[in-house]
Design a protein around this motif. Structure first.
Motif, PDB file in Angstrom:
ATOM      1  N   GLY A   1      18.119 -16.453  37.372  1.00  0.00           N
ATOM      2  CA  GLY A   1      18.013 -17.593  38.266  1.00  0.00           C
ATOM      3  C   GLY A   1      17.372 -18.818  37.656  1.00  0.00           C
ATOM      4  N   HIS A   2      16.791 -18.693  36.457  1.00  0.00           N
ATOM      5  CA  HIS A   2      16.137 -19.831  35.793  1.00  0.00           C
ATOM      6  C   HIS A   2      16.049 -19.526  34.306  1.00  0.00           C
ATOM      7  N   GLN A   3      16.497 -20.465  33.479  1.00  0.00           N
ATOM      8  CA  GLN A   3      16.363 -20.313  32.042  1.00  0.00           C
ATOM      9  C   GLN A   3      15.068 -20.976  31.611  1.00  0.00           C
ATOM     10  N   GLN A   4      14.103 -20.163  31.209  1.00  0.00           N
ATOM     11  CA  GLN A   4      12.774 -20.672  30.885  1.00  0.00           C
ATOM     12  C   GLN A   4      12.811 -21.519  29.629  1.00  0.00           C
ATOM     13  N   ARG A   5      12.359 -22.764  29.750  1.00  0.00           N
ATOM     14  CA  ARG A   5      12.328 -23.660  28.600  1.00  0.00           C
ATOM     15  C   ARG A   5      11.247 -23.218  27.628  1.00  0.00           C
ATOM     16  N   GLY A   6      11.609 -23.154  26.359  1.00  0.00           N
ATOM     17  CA  GLY A   6      10.685 -22.701  25.335  1.00  0.00           C
ATOM     18  C   GLY A   6      10.838 -21.244  24.951  1.00  0.00           C
ATOM     19  N   ARG A   7      11.741 -20.516  25.626  1.00  0.00           N
ATOM     20  CA  ARG A   7      11.946 -19.102  25.318  1.00  0.00           C
ATOM     21  C   ARG A   7      13.340 -18.901  24.729  1.00  0.00           C
ATOM     22  N   ARG A   8      13.511 -19.351  23.503  1.00  0.00           N
ATOM     23  CA  ARG A   8      14.812 -19.197  22.857  1.00  0.00           C
ATOM     24  C   ARG A   8      15.142 -17.735  22.612  1.00  0.00           C
ATOM     25  N   ASP A   9      14.111 -16.890  22.470  1.00  0.00           N
ATOM     26  CA  ASP A   9      14.381 -15.463  22.287  1.00  0.00           C
ATOM     27  C   ASP A   9      15.061 -14.883  23.513  1.00  0.00           C
TER      28      ASP A   9
ATOM     29  N   ALA B   1       7.860 -25.663  28.342  1.00  0.00           N
ATOM     30  CA  ALA B   1       7.995 -25.178  26.969  1.00  0.00           C
ATOM     31  C   ALA B   1       6.692 -25.325  26.200  1.00  0.00           C
ATOM     32  N   ALA B   2       5.964 -26.423  26.428  1.00  0.00           N
ATOM     33  CA  ALA B   2       4.704 -26.635  25.722  1.00  0.00           C
ATOM     34  C   ALA B   2       3.670 -25.592  26.106  1.00  0.00           C
ATOM     35  N   ARG B   3       3.607 -25.257  27.388  1.00  0.00           N
ATOM     36  CA  ARG B   3       2.673 -24.214  27.819  1.00  0.00           C
ATOM     37  C   ARG B   3       3.024 -22.870  27.186  1.00  0.00           C
ATOM     38  N   GLU B   4       4.293 -22.611  27.039  1.00  0.00           N
ATOM     39  CA  GLU B   4       4.727 -21.352  26.443  1.00  0.00           C
ATOM     40  C   GLU B   4       4.317 -21.277  24.977  1.00  0.00           C
ATOM     41  N   ALA B   5       4.402 -22.405  24.269  1.00  0.00           N
ATOM     42  CA  ALA B   5       4.136 -22.402  22.830  1.00  0.00           C
ATOM     43  C   ALA B   5       2.657 -22.578  22.485  1.00  0.00           C
ATOM     44  N   CYS B   6       1.898 -23.189  23.373  1.00  0.00           N
ATOM     45  CA  CYS B   6       0.500 -23.474  23.083  1.00  0.00           C
ATOM     46  C   CYS B   6      -0.313 -22.183  23.009  1.00  0.00           C
ATOM     47  N   PRO B   7      -1.099 -21.992  21.961  1.00  0.00           N
ATOM     48  CA  PRO B   7      -1.954 -20.795  21.911  1.00  0.00           C
ATOM     49  C   PRO B   7      -2.835 -20.710  23.157  1.00  0.00           C
ATOM     50  N   GLY B   8      -2.670 -19.639  23.891  1.00  0.00           N
ATOM     51  CA  GLY B   8      -3.416 -19.472  25.132  1.00  0.00           C
ATOM     52  C   GLY B   8      -2.767 -20.121  26.338  1.00  0.00           C
TER      53      GLY B   8
END
Length: 661
Positions: A216-224, A348-355
């Motif tokens: 239902g949603h393609q999460q931005r930042g999760r290319r895997d 996407a930034a929240r996904e990639a940011c450490p923590g």
């Protein structure tokens, strides 16, 4: 993928008699022809858990007496229509009541979708239980026995689960099921294991068969998570809760990933599971055109009546849209987005940011607010993640709350060193700790402004408005200049609204004193001290958009595209490399809010829409014409790829094609 798909639901209770008794090959084919359909997702298994064909891996619906799946596939293939096959993966209600121990559970042992078994509705399975083997057997049976053109698996994704199987796995690994991070990590592992085993199961029979896992949603930042699919189907029913801003947001990210994708809307007045609900034909015409304009193919959701009879009104409705799509396809295939601006998605930034993963699920209006402002300003943009090469763009927007850690700071610094410009707003640009700017924007951060709301007095004319002290409702930031210059000042109120200090009906007026810069310019870009994108998405205050548009006029004085479309109009530019041509899409419709639902009925034609392009191309312009009508448009060509033309008439959707020598 084909351009004109129907996603045919059939979630049908065992309490309904006569399943499929009115199915007719000729009627089925007639409706698909009426709808100008070239692909239809048909069903093997529904949310209720029943199969619509005989087999050993599942039980056929008790009220069905023949192989409905085979009948649909044969009927569609006979007239050249593809048939991906649907299986409900996450839901299987008949099995849920037999094996409730296989269901996803939260920390309080509640089930997912509906909390218990005394509430009507479905219950979702955990893929870390023996249920996965049952599902894989069902998929294997379909792929082995039927001429499926793909597999669509529904209600799947990364889940947090504390069923006893997951609890046992965590404890066996020396982890604590009360540890949220450990539960999230197991959810990731469980989903990727499920996706890998599905791919292995399918490839053991038909290597490379298309498969899509729908969440239902393609999460931005999760290319895997993108790469477990062969393509993307962006579920986005405007009337079903997604709204008309959602699809452009998803599509502007999806097109940057280099995978084939489609936009999935529905024929319903509301959403899935609605019988007897119909949109106005103009709504589907607009939604299909919206997909084409964003580089996507089209899918329209329908739900078959238990009798198996295809609904004539539905396919006449679909045909109104797909008859137009059919003749436009040659100009919409194999396209690449042309964009000046990259918006670094907050998600996407929240996904990639450490923590930053701890903020997953937090409210995010920054991304949709950026889409709305840039669309209304008619800028060409992509929504990007941190794996993107920023150097492909001229401006990088960090909307509202994007933290900047060392690796990201390095990438942005390289971008600005090469001439790129940054627009940062609110807390964007601060370190993950939120205590200082991680980028050189010509200022120093002093802290969050304790006054809310505050006011902004611009040192420029904000569009249609005159300079004034404009109220800023959200949290502002206090900054001081360190090499930059002010574009407008922050003004605080006399006091915050409190029991002993309040004024008037809403908030206290400003003191009209200079409390520091509220918008600044430096050689690397512009900073705005409020969450303007989130606030615009939430309230639509005009000054917020005008602040961003003024910033972009300074950072991007020569955009690729300029047009006099009204604010609600949409324009995109796609490039067809093989054909050496650009396609400028122009759309206009005005959704109206009726109660809680946005609807489109009337489409008001527009006349004499002017467009000016500065094409990033090395080829001279051969001609400009409207497609598919092939009407030649007079144009003026200038230096550096400049071309200007006027579209004389726009009703819903128009494509201006710029053909190169």
């Amino acid at each position: 993928m084909r351009f004109r798909q129907v996603h045919l639901d059939f979630h049908t209770s065992e309490a309904i008699p006569g399943i499929g008794t009115e199915f007719s090959k000729s009627q089925f084919q007639s409706m698909l022809r009426t709808g100008h359909v070239d692909s239809i997702t048909v069903f093997s298994k529904c949310h209720h858990g029943w199969a619509y064909h005989p087999g050993e891996a599942n039980e056929i619906h008790p009220q069905l007496s023949f192989d409905l799946l085979e009948a649909m596939i044969e009927a569609a293939h006979e007239i050249g229509i593809k048939t991906p096959v649907y299986l409900s993966a996450g839901l299987d209600e008949k099995l849920a009541r037999r094996h409730p121990e296989w269901l996803i559970r939260d920390a309080e042992d509640r089930t997912r979708w509906v909390k218990d078994f005394m509430t009507p509705g479905y219950h979702e399975f955990c893929m870390g239980t023996p249920y996965l083997d049952i599902l894989l057997a069902q998929i294997h049976e379909v792929v082995s026995r039927y001429d499926a053109d793909g597999i669509f698996l529904d209600i799947v994704g990364v889940r947090k689960c504390r069923c006893q199987y997951c609890v046992a796995k965590l404890r066996a690994a020396g982890q604590d099921p009360r540890d949220e991070a450990a539960v999230i990590s197991l959810g990731e592992e469980t989903y990727l294991n499920y996706a890998r085993r599905v791919r292995e199961t399918i490839d053991s029979v038909k290597p490379g068969l298309p498969v899509y896992h729908n969440n239902g949603h393609q999460q931005r930042g999760r290319r895997d998570l993108v790469l477990v699919n062969t393509h993307l189907e962006l579920e986005s029913l405007p009337t079903g809760g997604w709204g008309y801003d959602h699809f452009p947001l998803s599509a502007r990210y999806a097109q940057t990933l280099g995978v084939d994708f489609l936009g999935m809307t529905g024929k319903f007045h509301t959403s899935w599971g609605e019988f007897g609900g119909y949109k106005h034909p103009n709504a589907l015409r607009y939604e299909a055109a919206l997909s084409l304009a964003h580089g996507a193919k089209c899918s329209i959701g329908d739900q078959l009546h238990p009798s198996g009879l295809m609904d004539e009104a539905t396919y006449a409705l679909i045909g109104a849209a797909y008859s137009e799509v059919e003749v436009k396809e040659p100009w919409c295939d194999g396209v690449q987005s042309v964009a000046d601006i990259a918006v670094l998605s907050l998600e996407a930034a929240r996904e990639a940011c450490p923590g930053g993963q701890s903020l997953k699920g937090e409210r995010n209006l920054a991304d949709p607010g950026a889409v709305r402002i840039l669309t209304e300003g008619h800028y060409l943009y992509d929504m990007v993640d941190t794996m993107t090469d920023f150097n492909a763009y001229k401006v990088l927007i960090l909307p509202d709350e994007v933290p900047v850690w060392p690796a990201l700071a390095e990438a942005i610094t390289a971008f600005t060193a090469g001439g790129g410009k940054v627009l940062a707003t609110g807390r964007s640009g601060l370190t993950p700790a939120g205590d200082a700017f991680a980028l050189n924007l010509g200022l120093r951060w002093q802290g969050a402004n304790p006054y809310k709301p505050a006011y902004f007095l611009p040192q420029f004319t904000p569009g249609a408005l005159l300079p004034a002290s404009f109220v800023m409702y959200g949290e502002g930031q206090l900054v001081e200049l360190d090499g930059g210059q002010s574009l407008g000042r922050l003004e605080n109120p006399y006091f915050n609204r409190d029991v002993f200090t309040f004024c008037s009906h809403q908030h206290t007026p400003g003191t009209r004193e200079d409390n520091g810069p509220g918008m600044t310019l430096s050689e690397n870009g512009i900073y705005i001290a409020w969450n303007v994108f989130s606030e615009y998405a939430d309230g639509g205050h005009l000054i917020l958009k005008e602040m961003v548009l003024h910033a972009l006029s300074r950072l991007l004085p020569q955009p690729v595209l300029r047009t006099n479309l009204p604010a609600r109009g949409i324009t995109t530019l796609q490039y067809q490399q093989e054909e050496r041509r650009y396609v400028n899409h122009l759309l206009y419709a005005t959704p109206a809010l009726k109660g809680r639902i946005e609807v489109i009925e009337d489409i008001v034609p527009l006349h004499d829409i002017s467009v000016s392009l500065r094409l990033p191309s090395d080829g001279a312009i051969r001609r400009v014409y409207l497609a598919p009508a092939m009407t030649e448009l007079p144009f003026t060509a200038g230096a550096e790829g400049e071309v200007t033309y006027t579209v004389p008439y726009l009703e819903n959707h128009q494509m201006a094609v710029i053909e190169l020598v």
